[in-house]
Design a protein around this motif. Structure first.
Motif, PDB file in Angstrom:
ATOM      1  N   MET A   1     -13.924  92.539 -67.985  1.00  0.00           N
ATOM      2  CA  MET A   1     -13.074  93.713 -68.075  1.00  0.00           C
ATOM      3  C   MET A   1     -13.875  94.923 -68.577  1.00  0.00           C
ATOM      4  O   MET A   1     -13.667  96.032 -68.097  1.00  0.00           O
ATOM      5  CB  MET A   1     -11.904  93.426 -69.001  1.00  0.00           C
ATOM      6  CG  MET A   1     -10.917  94.528 -69.056  1.00  0.00           C
ATOM      7  SD  MET A   1      -9.477  93.943 -69.937  1.00  0.00           S
ATOM      8  CE  MET A   1      -8.524  95.399 -69.962  1.00  0.00           C
ATOM      9  N   ILE A   2     -14.779  94.696 -69.520  1.00  0.00           N
ATOM     10  CA  ILE A   2     -15.592  95.797 -70.047  1.00  0.00           C
ATOM     11  C   ILE A   2     -16.426  96.414 -68.932  1.00  0.00           C
ATOM     12  O   ILE A   2     -16.564  97.638 -68.854  1.00  0.00           O
ATOM     13  CB  ILE A   2     -16.490  95.309 -71.197  1.00  0.00           C
ATOM     14  CG1 ILE A   2     -15.637  94.984 -72.416  1.00  0.00           C
ATOM     15  CG2 ILE A   2     -17.531  96.354 -71.564  1.00  0.00           C
ATOM     16  CD1 ILE A   2     -16.403  94.404 -73.571  1.00  0.00           C
ATOM     17  N   LEU A   3     -16.969  95.582 -68.041  1.00  0.00           N
ATOM     18  CA  LEU A   3     -17.792  96.092 -66.947  1.00  0.00           C
ATOM     19  C   LEU A   3     -16.995  97.000 -66.024  1.00  0.00           C
ATOM     20  O   LEU A   3     -17.497  98.025 -65.573  1.00  0.00           O
ATOM     21  CB  LEU A   3     -18.406  94.933 -66.158  1.00  0.00           C
ATOM     22  CG  LEU A   3     -19.372  94.051 -66.939  1.00  0.00           C
ATOM     23  CD1 LEU A   3     -19.803  92.868 -66.083  1.00  0.00           C
ATOM     24  CD2 LEU A   3     -20.569  94.841 -67.416  1.00  0.00           C
ATOM     25  N   SER A  20     -13.216  94.784 -82.994  1.00  0.00           N
ATOM     26  CA  SER A  20     -12.200  93.840 -82.531  1.00  0.00           C
ATOM     27  C   SER A  20     -12.435  93.416 -81.085  1.00  0.00           C
ATOM     28  O   SER A  20     -11.948  92.381 -80.654  1.00  0.00           O
ATOM     29  CB  SER A  20     -10.807  94.438 -82.673  1.00  0.00           C
ATOM     30  OG  SER A  20     -10.685  95.617 -81.895  1.00  0.00           O
ATOM     31  N   THR A  21     -13.204  94.195 -80.325  1.00  0.00           N
ATOM     32  CA  THR A  21     -13.539  93.845 -78.952  1.00  0.00           C
ATOM     33  C   THR A  21     -14.852  93.087 -78.877  1.00  0.00           C
ATOM     34  O   THR A  21     -14.941  92.049 -78.244  1.00  0.00           O
ATOM     35  CB  THR A  21     -13.631  95.114 -78.077  1.00  0.00           C
ATOM     36  OG1 THR A  21     -12.375  95.779 -78.104  1.00  0.00           O
ATOM     37  CG2 THR A  21     -13.990  94.763 -76.650  1.00  0.00           C
ATOM     38  N   TYR A  22     -15.898  93.593 -79.535  1.00  0.00           N
ATOM     39  CA  TYR A  22     -17.201  92.949 -79.375  1.00  0.00           C
ATOM     40  C   TYR A  22     -17.369  91.684 -80.192  1.00  0.00           C
ATOM     41  O   TYR A  22     -18.319  90.937 -79.986  1.00  0.00           O
ATOM     42  CB  TYR A  22     -18.351  93.925 -79.617  1.00  0.00           C
ATOM     43  CG  TYR A  22     -18.590  94.416 -81.029  1.00  0.00           C
ATOM     44  CD1 TYR A  22     -19.121  93.592 -82.004  1.00  0.00           C
ATOM     45  CD2 TYR A  22     -18.326  95.731 -81.362  1.00  0.00           C
ATOM     46  CE1 TYR A  22     -19.362  94.054 -83.284  1.00  0.00           C
ATOM     47  CE2 TYR A  22     -18.572  96.211 -82.636  1.00  0.00           C
ATOM     48  CZ  TYR A  22     -19.087  95.358 -83.591  1.00  0.00           C
ATOM     49  OH  TYR A  22     -19.337  95.814 -84.853  1.00  0.00           O
ATOM     50  N   GLY A  31     -25.159  91.484 -78.743  1.00  0.00           N
ATOM     51  CA  GLY A  31     -24.857  91.214 -77.336  1.00  0.00           C
ATOM     52  C   GLY A  31     -24.333  92.451 -76.618  1.00  0.00           C
ATOM     53  O   GLY A  31     -24.700  92.717 -75.479  1.00  0.00           O
ATOM     54  N   VAL A  32     -23.484  93.212 -77.287  1.00  0.00           N
ATOM     55  CA  VAL A  32     -22.941  94.439 -76.682  1.00  0.00           C
ATOM     56  C   VAL A  32     -24.045  95.484 -76.516  1.00  0.00           C
ATOM     57  O   VAL A  32     -24.123  96.151 -75.492  1.00  0.00           O
ATOM     58  CB  VAL A  32     -21.782  95.005 -77.533  1.00  0.00           C
ATOM     59  CG1 VAL A  32     -21.412  96.397 -77.107  1.00  0.00           C
ATOM     60  CG2 VAL A  32     -20.591  94.106 -77.439  1.00  0.00           C
ATOM     61  N   GLU A  33     -24.901  95.617 -77.522  1.00  0.00           N
ATOM     62  CA  GLU A  33     -25.999  96.583 -77.418  1.00  0.00           C
ATOM     63  C   GLU A  33     -26.947  96.197 -76.292  1.00  0.00           C
ATOM     64  O   GLU A  33     -27.420  97.068 -75.557  1.00  0.00           O
ATOM     65  CB  GLU A  33     -26.735  96.682 -78.747  1.00  0.00           C
ATOM     66  CG  GLU A  33     -25.908  97.370 -79.813  1.00  0.00           C
ATOM     67  CD  GLU A  33     -26.584  97.428 -81.168  1.00  0.00           C
ATOM     68  OE1 GLU A  33     -27.730  96.946 -81.296  1.00  0.00           O
ATOM     69  OE2 GLU A  33     -25.963  97.955 -82.102  1.00  0.00           O
ATOM     70  N   ALA A  34     -27.213  94.913 -76.110  1.00  0.00           N
ATOM     71  CA  ALA A  34     -28.053  94.465 -74.996  1.00  0.00           C
ATOM     72  C   ALA A  34     -27.383  94.761 -73.662  1.00  0.00           C
ATOM     73  O   ALA A  34     -28.035  95.215 -72.712  1.00  0.00           O
ATOM     74  CB  ALA A  34     -28.354  92.976 -75.133  1.00  0.00           C
ATOM     75  N   LEU A  35     -26.079  94.538 -73.576  1.00  0.00           N
ATOM     76  CA  LEU A  35     -25.331  94.827 -72.355  1.00  0.00           C
ATOM     77  C   LEU A  35     -25.386  96.311 -72.026  1.00  0.00           C
ATOM     78  O   LEU A  35     -25.564  96.690 -70.864  1.00  0.00           O
ATOM     79  CB  LEU A  35     -23.874  94.370 -72.509  1.00  0.00           C
ATOM     80  CG  LEU A  35     -22.939  94.629 -71.344  1.00  0.00           C
ATOM     81  CD1 LEU A  35     -23.382  93.823 -70.127  1.00  0.00           C
ATOM     82  CD2 LEU A  35     -21.523  94.276 -71.719  1.00  0.00           C
TER      83      LEU A  35
END
Length: 59
Positions: A1-3, A20-22, A31-35
């Motif tokens: 969904m984030i994508l 609350s999301t990551y 993981g979010v920063e890498a994404l």
């Protein structure tokens, strides 16, 4: 969904990803920063009032 959401952000737009999301993404904040880097977005410094939030912008 984030994508799907990130694809709809216009150039110069800001993306806020709250804790609350990551917390549900593997490796959490790292993981979010890498994404974000893989998607060719720019990591931004969070605003002072927004602790526990990842901020990115679309180039």
């Amino acid at each position: 969904m984030i994508l799907k959401i990130i694809e709809k952000v216009k150039t110069g737009g800001i993306i806020l990803i709250p804790k609350s999301t990551y917390q549900y993404i593997p490796n959490g904040r790292i993981g979010v920063e890498a994404l974000i880097r893989v998607l060719d977005l720019k990591l931004e410094m969070p605003i002072y009032d927004l602790k526990g939030c990842v901020v990115a912008s679309k180039k």
